[in-house]
Each structure stands twice: as C-alpha cells, then as structure tokens.
Design a protein around this motif. Structure first.
Motif, PDB file in Angstrom:
ATOM      1  N   VAL A  50      -7.557  -5.710  -1.240  1.00 32.29           N
ATOM      2  CA  VAL A  50      -8.465  -4.593  -0.985  1.00 32.29           C
ATOM      3  C   VAL A  50      -9.206  -4.806   0.330  1.00 32.29           C
ATOM      4  O   VAL A  50      -9.326  -3.895   1.148  1.00 32.29           O
ATOM      5  CB  VAL A  50      -9.452  -4.392  -2.163  1.00 32.29           C
ATOM      6  N   LEU A  51      -9.707  -6.034   0.542  1.00 33.28           N
ATOM      7  CA  LEU A  51     -10.407  -6.310   1.796  1.00 33.28           C
ATOM      8  C   LEU A  51      -9.454  -6.223   2.978  1.00 33.28           C
ATOM      9  O   LEU A  51      -9.832  -5.777   4.065  1.00 33.28           O
ATOM     10  CB  LEU A  51     -11.089  -7.674   1.742  1.00 33.28           C
ATOM     11  N   LYS A  52      -8.211  -6.642   2.785  1.00 30.27           N
ATOM     12  CA  LYS A  52      -7.216  -6.545   3.853  1.00 30.27           C
ATOM     13  C   LYS A  52      -7.009  -5.085   4.236  1.00 30.27           C
ATOM     14  O   LYS A  52      -6.932  -4.746   5.414  1.00 30.27           O
ATOM     15  CB  LYS A  52      -5.895  -7.177   3.421  1.00 30.27           C
ATOM     16  N   THR A  53      -6.949  -4.215   3.234  1.00 26.63           N
ATOM     17  CA  THR A  53      -6.798  -2.786   3.503  1.00 26.63           C
ATOM     18  C   THR A  53      -7.990  -2.272   4.310  1.00 26.63           C
ATOM     19  O   THR A  53      -7.824  -1.489   5.254  1.00 26.63           O
ATOM     20  CB  THR A  53      -6.679  -1.996   2.172  1.00 26.63           C
ATOM     21  N   SER A  54      -9.189  -2.721   3.965  1.00 28.31           N
ATOM     22  CA  SER A  54     -10.389  -2.310   4.700  1.00 28.31           C
ATOM     23  C   SER A  54     -10.348  -2.786   6.147  1.00 28.31           C
ATOM     24  O   SER A  54     -10.743  -2.064   7.066  1.00 28.31           O
ATOM     25  CB  SER A  54     -11.649  -2.840   4.016  1.00 28.31           C
ATOM     26  N   GLN A  55      -9.877  -4.003   6.356  1.00 27.49           N
ATOM     27  CA  GLN A  55      -9.767  -4.535   7.721  1.00 27.49           C
ATOM     28  C   GLN A  55      -8.740  -3.748   8.534  1.00 27.49           C
ATOM     29  O   GLN A  55      -8.964  -3.436   9.702  1.00 27.49           O
ATOM     30  CB  GLN A  55      -9.394  -6.017   7.690  1.00 27.49           C
ATOM     31  N   GLU A  56      -7.618  -3.425   7.890  1.00 26.34           N
ATOM     32  CA  GLU A  56      -6.597  -2.634   8.574  1.00 26.34           C
ATOM     33  C   GLU A  56      -7.125  -1.239   8.897  1.00 26.34           C
ATOM     34  O   GLU A  56      -6.854  -0.690   9.965  1.00 26.34           O
ATOM     35  CB  GLU A  56      -5.326  -2.558   7.731  1.00 26.34           C
ATOM     36  N   PHE A  57      -7.895  -0.659   7.982  1.00 23.57           N
ATOM     37  CA  PHE A  57      -8.499   0.647   8.225  1.00 23.57           C
ATOM     38  C   PHE A  57      -9.434   0.586   9.434  1.00 23.57           C
ATOM     39  O   PHE A  57      -9.404   1.454  10.303  1.00 23.57           O
ATOM     40  CB  PHE A  57      -9.270   1.118   6.988  1.00 23.57           C
ATOM     41  N   ALA A  58     -10.271  -0.438   9.492  1.00 25.77           N
ATOM     42  CA  ALA A  58     -11.216  -0.574  10.606  1.00 25.77           C
ATOM     43  C   ALA A  58     -10.489  -0.725  11.941  1.00 25.77           C
ATOM     44  O   ALA A  58     -10.954  -0.229  12.976  1.00 25.77           O
ATOM     45  CB  ALA A  58     -12.141  -1.762  10.362  1.00 25.77           C
ATOM     46  N   ALA A  59      -9.340  -1.381  11.931  1.00 28.62           N
ATOM     47  CA  ALA A  59      -8.582  -1.596  13.178  1.00 28.62           C
ATOM     48  C   ALA A  59      -7.783  -0.363  13.601  1.00 28.62           C
ATOM     49  O   ALA A  59      -7.408  -0.245  14.767  1.00 28.62           O
ATOM     50  CB  ALA A  59      -7.647  -2.795  13.002  1.00 28.62           C
ATOM     51  N   ASP A  60      -7.529   0.562  12.684  1.00 26.41           N
ATOM     52  CA  ASP A  60      -6.737   1.766  12.981  1.00 26.41           C
ATOM     53  C   ASP A  60      -7.557   2.719  13.852  1.00 26.41           C
ATOM     54  O   ASP A  60      -8.702   3.027  13.532  1.00 26.41           O
ATOM     55  CB  ASP A  60      -6.349   2.449  11.668  1.00 26.41           C
ATOM     56  N   THR A  61      -6.981   3.187  14.945  1.00 31.44           N
ATOM     57  CA  THR A  61      -7.702   4.071  15.873  1.00 31.44           C
ATOM     58  C   THR A  61      -7.428   5.548  15.632  1.00 31.44           C
ATOM     59  O   THR A  61      -7.988   6.395  16.324  1.00 31.44           O
ATOM     60  CB  THR A  61      -7.339   3.723  17.330  1.00 31.44           C
ATOM     61  N   ASP A  62      -6.604   5.893  14.670  1.00 36.72           N
ATOM     62  CA  ASP A  62      -6.285   7.301  14.388  1.00 36.72           C
ATOM     63  C   ASP A  62      -7.538   8.014  13.880  1.00 36.72           C
ATOM     64  O   ASP A  62      -8.108   7.622  12.863  1.00 36.72           O
ATOM     65  CB  ASP A  62      -5.171   7.381  13.344  1.00 36.72           C
ATOM     66  N   PRO A  63      -7.985   9.075  14.575  1.00 34.74           N
ATOM     67  CA  PRO A  63      -9.206   9.770  14.152  1.00 34.74           C
ATOM     68  C   PRO A  63      -9.042  10.518  12.818  1.00 34.74           C
ATOM     69  O   PRO A  63     -10.029  10.910  12.200  1.00 34.74           O
ATOM     70  CB  PRO A  63      -9.470  10.748  15.301  1.00 34.74           C
ATOM     71  N   ARG A  64      -7.821  10.689  12.362  1.00 31.91           N
ATOM     72  CA  ARG A  64      -7.570  11.404  11.103  1.00 31.91           C
ATOM     73  C   ARG A  64      -7.560  10.479   9.892  1.00 31.91           C
ATOM     74  O   ARG A  64      -7.363  10.927   8.773  1.00 31.91           O
ATOM     75  CB  ARG A  64      -6.231  12.146  11.176  1.00 31.91           C
ATOM     76  N   LYS A  65      -7.791   9.208  10.107  1.00 29.56           N
ATOM     77  CA  LYS A  65      -7.678   8.237   9.011  1.00 29.56           C
ATOM     78  C   LYS A  65      -8.721   8.506   7.929  1.00 29.56           C
ATOM     79  O   LYS A  65      -9.816   9.016   8.190  1.00 29.56           O
ATOM     80  CB  LYS A  65      -7.816   6.813   9.543  1.00 29.56           C
ATOM     81  N   ILE A  66      -8.373   8.141   6.711  1.00 31.70           N
ATOM     82  CA  ILE A  66      -9.265   8.237   5.555  1.00 31.70           C
ATOM     83  C   ILE A  66      -9.132   6.929   4.778  1.00 31.70           C
ATOM     84  O   ILE A  66      -8.032   6.510   4.444  1.00 31.70           O
ATOM     85  CB  ILE A  66      -8.883   9.423   4.636  1.00 31.70           C
ATOM     86  N   ASN A  67     -10.255   6.305   4.488  1.00 30.59           N
ATOM     87  CA  ASN A  67     -10.244   5.027   3.788  1.00 30.59           C
ATOM     88  C   ASN A  67     -10.182   5.258   2.287  1.00 30.59           C
ATOM     89  O   ASN A  67     -11.144   5.692   1.676  1.00 30.59           O
ATOM     90  CB  ASN A  67     -11.490   4.205   4.142  1.00 30.59           C
ATOM     91  N   LEU A  68      -9.044   4.962   1.690  1.00 30.21           N
ATOM     92  CA  LEU A  68      -8.877   5.079   0.248  1.00 30.21           C
ATOM     93  C   LEU A  68      -8.835   3.708  -0.422  1.00 30.21           C
ATOM     94  O   LEU A  68      -8.579   3.598  -1.613  1.00 30.21           O
ATOM     95  CB  LEU A  68      -7.585   5.854  -0.065  1.00 30.21           C
ATOM     96  N   GLY A  69      -9.084   2.663   0.353  1.00 28.56           N
ATOM     97  CA  GLY A  69      -8.963   1.301  -0.169  1.00 28.56           C
ATOM     98  C   GLY A  69     -10.136   0.847  -1.001  1.00 28.56           C
ATOM     99  O   GLY A  69      -9.983   0.089  -1.940  1.00 28.56           O
ATOM    100  N   VAL A  70     -11.339   1.284  -0.694  1.00 27.61           N
ATOM    101  CA  VAL A  70     -12.530   0.847  -1.406  1.00 27.61           C
ATOM    102  C   VAL A  70     -13.217   2.080  -1.973  1.00 27.61           C
ATOM    103  O   VAL A  70     -13.481   3.029  -1.246  1.00 27.61           O
ATOM    104  CB  VAL A  70     -13.490   0.078  -0.465  1.00 27.61           C
ATOM    105  N   GLY A  71     -13.511   2.070  -3.249  1.00 22.71           N
ATOM    106  CA  GLY A  71     -14.145   3.222  -3.886  1.00 22.71           C
ATOM    107  C   GLY A  71     -15.626   3.288  -3.586  1.00 22.71           C
ATOM    108  O   GLY A  71     -16.441   2.833  -4.369  1.00 22.71           O
ATOM    109  N   ALA A  72     -15.993   3.840  -2.432  1.00 17.98           N
ATOM    110  CA  ALA A  72     -17.396   3.967  -2.051  1.00 17.98           C
ATOM    111  C   ALA A  72     -17.625   5.334  -1.423  1.00 17.98           C
ATOM    112  O   ALA A  72     -16.758   5.850  -0.718  1.00 17.98           O
ATOM    113  CB  ALA A  72     -17.753   2.868  -1.046  1.00 17.98           C
ATOM    114  N   TYR A  73     -18.788   5.899  -1.702  1.00 15.19           N
ATOM    115  CA  TYR A  73     -19.146   7.161  -1.062  1.00 15.19           C
ATOM    116  C   TYR A  73     -19.424   6.901   0.411  1.00 15.19           C
ATOM    117  O   TYR A  73     -20.012   5.877   0.776  1.00 15.19           O
ATOM    118  CB  TYR A  73     -20.384   7.763  -1.725  1.00 15.19           C
TER     119      TYR A  73
END
Length: 136
Positions: A50-73
């Motif tokens: 899960v944390l790896k997914t969050s790190q990959e999300f943070a590194a992704d530069t696509d402005p359309r990205k949506i973080n579905l890895g961690v269940g947080a508002y």
C-alpha cells in the motif's frame, strides 16, 4: 573545549579497557552475536504494497491521476481532509493530556519505567545483570 573533549576520550578508552578486562561481559550481553546483538538475525521486511502504491502515486506526474491506494478523504488539492469529528476528538484528547501528563523534561536516560522494561526486553526478565543493578 579541547581539554573537555580530550578528557572524555580518555574516559571512554578507560571504560572500554575496563569492560574488556571484566569476566561479566557475557552476563551483561547474553544475546550479543554480532554487531547488532539481539537483532542480528532479523531480516528486512518486504516493502508495504500500500505504501509502495502511495510512493508511486506521488512520483507520477500525470495531472489526471487519482490515488486509490489509501482509503483517505482528500481535498481538491489532494491533501488529507480531516473530518470535523476527528478534529473534535483531537481537541478532547489534547485537553485531557494537558492536565494528566507531566511535561517536565525526563532524565537523560528516560523515564524509570521505560528503562526497566527496556533492560528486561534486551537482557531477559530473569537477567542477573538487571536484577543486581549492573545494567544502567
């Protein structure tokens, strides 16, 4: 200053020499097997997926990205959104801690209870070195 440092270095050398000459080394360090002692046989745990997914999300530069890895508002700026009920609970906890926790500085070796528990964890509940107060 220089003399203080020199005196400290001599003291450390004397302590090491005295400790090396004492026969109680095995009593003081019964779990020592390598440079990490008690923890020398531990292996590094695999990365949390899960944390790896969050790190990959943070590194992704696509402005359309949506973080579905961690269940947080999240806010529109992708910052954590803290619910009002959580803020209220935090205020209650802080109000209670403010009246029940001693906020004085602890001694340099920490609270006495923590020191005792740590000694028993490292040396064992039945350690003679701990019960005879040879471990500080």
């Amino acid at each position: 200053g220089y003399h203080h440092q020199q005196g400290a270095a001599i003291f450390v050398q004397e302590c090491r020499a005295e400790r090396a000459a004492t026969p109680i080394e095995a009593d003081l360090y019964p779990y020592r097997t390598g440079t990490m002692g008690l923890f020398s046989n531990l292996e590094m745990a695999p990365a949390d997926p899960v944390l790896k997914t969050s790190q990959e999300f943070a590194a992704d530069t696509d402005p359309r990205k949506i973080n579905l890895g961690v269940g947080a508002y999240r806010t529109e700026d992708a910052k954590p959104f803290v619910l009002n009920v959580v803020r209220e609970a935090e205020q209650e906890i802080l109000a209670e801690l403010g009246t029940t926790i001693n906020k004085e500085y602890s001694t340099i070796d920490g609270p006495a209870d923590l020191k005792t528990l740590t000694q028993k964890l490292v040396f064992g509940d039945d350690s003679e070195a701990v019960s005879s107060a040879r471990v500080a």
